[in-house]
Enzyme design. Sequence first.
Site, PDB file in Angstrom:
ATOM      1  N   HIS A   8       0.833  -1.193   0.000  1.00 37.72           N
ATOM      2  CA  HIS A   8       0.000   0.000   0.000  1.00 37.72           C
ATOM      3  C   HIS A   8       0.880   1.260   0.000  1.00 37.72           C
ATOM      4  CE1 HIS A   8      -3.825  -2.166   1.693  1.00 37.72           C
ATOM      5  NE2 HIS A   8      -3.376  -2.675   0.558  1.00 37.72           N
ATOM      6  N   GLU A  50       1.300   3.738   2.097  1.00 34.20           N
ATOM      7  CA  GLU A  50       2.050   4.068   3.305  1.00 34.20           C
ATOM      8  C   GLU A  50       3.361   3.290   3.364  1.00 34.20           C
ATOM      9  OE1 GLU A  50      -2.348   3.831   4.689  1.00 34.20           O
ATOM     10  OE2 GLU A  50      -1.115   3.111   3.014  1.00 34.20           O
ATOM     11  N   CYS A  58      -1.383  -1.616   7.467  1.00 34.45           N
ATOM     12  CA  CYS A  58      -0.509  -0.444   7.368  1.00 34.45           C
ATOM     13  C   CYS A  58      -0.296   0.204   8.730  1.00 34.45           C
ATOM     14  CB  CYS A  58      -1.100   0.568   6.388  1.00 34.45           C
ATOM     15  SG  CYS A  58      -0.997   0.028   4.669  1.00 34.45           S
ATOM     16  N   ALA A  65     -20.078   9.590 -28.872  1.00 32.29           N
ATOM     17  CA  ALA A  65     -19.579  10.610 -29.805  1.00 32.29           C
ATOM     18  C   ALA A  65     -20.756  11.090 -30.618  1.00 32.29           C
ATOM     19  CB  ALA A  65     -18.499  10.017 -30.718  1.00 32.29           C
ATOM     20  N   LEU A 115     -28.278   3.593 -23.254  1.00 36.70           N
ATOM     21  CA  LEU A 115     -27.957   4.807 -22.492  1.00 36.70           C
ATOM     22  C   LEU A 115     -29.217   5.396 -21.867  1.00 36.70           C
ATOM     23  CD1 LEU A 115     -25.342   6.413 -24.900  1.00 36.70           C
ATOM     24  CD2 LEU A 115     -24.917   5.725 -22.538  1.00 36.70           C
TER      25      LEU A 115
END
Length: 362
Positions: free
Chosen positions: A52, A54, A86, A156, A300
């Site tokens: 990760h 960190e 972490c 488009a 859509l």
Amino acid sequence: MNETDGLWMKRALELAERGRGHVEPNPLVGAVIVCDGQLVGEGWHQKYGQDHAEVNALIAAGANVRGATLYVTLEPCCHHGKTPPCTDAVLAAGITRVVAAMPDPFPLVAGKGAEILRAAGIAVEVGVCEQEARRLNSPYLTLLQKGRPYIHAKWAMTLDGKIATRSRDSKWISGEASRRVVHDIRGRMDAILVGIGTVLADDPRLTARPAHPRNPARIVLDSKGRIPLESQLVATARQVPTFVFTTAAMPEAKRETLAARGCGVEIVGGSPCPDPAEVLQRLGQWRFTNLLVEGGAGILGTFLDAGVIDEVHVFIAPILAGGQSALSPIGGRGVEKIAGALRLTKMEAENIDGDLYLHGVI
């Protein structure tokens, strides 16, 4: 938030962005380590399953971390997943202050990481640049909170709002440079979705070319099983994951044949189109994080009417097609009054070799 904290967090956010397309379904995370006002290490989550942000920043900082401040775009994790917690690495390094942009809503973290650090005597602040961090990780948050992918809609069109002429010709409305951008977008997705109308009209491949960070699956909504066996999608189903979401109306023999050719066949409810809610729930169970809906107009419209489109990518070519019967980008029911229209925010506009590329979030 003081000005210095904000500046270092913005750097961490910039680093986090570098992981887009590489780390999903994990979140994008960047980290910066500062000691006595000087940058001593930085890193980001680079690939799913690897260290990760960190840990990468701590490795980069080396011995210069004791007494330092860690700036990180998401609360440090505190559970064993593909990598160790972490929080363990932060505690072992001798960091004395942690500044996180936002809490991690993942159930195994959800504030527990910050609690562990505070209990060990580390000063923890959460909320610096939180709005920017939430925007950065909108797909991750959508998957966690809604159980479905974050949905990008793309089309488009001509300057007068047509995605095809009256004869249904659509190649090519946008220019080559715009199409390269589309392939870049595809290469960050977990899957690309179209309706059977687009398959019958265009016989698309729906791949990201050349190779990109992700190799998106192809998804076709086909309620009756009209997808041709000789289509490019079926022909390449063993090379690129391909799923046909259908209904009980698809003949069993067609389902078996598609499965034998390498396609996944998923039966859901809905009429005349497979129910988008069921489709998205299934994809969420598969931990798909980003879904690109490329159309056509019927699909859509269905997704817009369902209120599930999160972001749009529109390429407008400086050409006029005309034609009362020519297709517009979005079908479906639509809104009754302009006051009910969905408004985009975070709008950006780019000139892509003469085409106008607009993108924003709903």
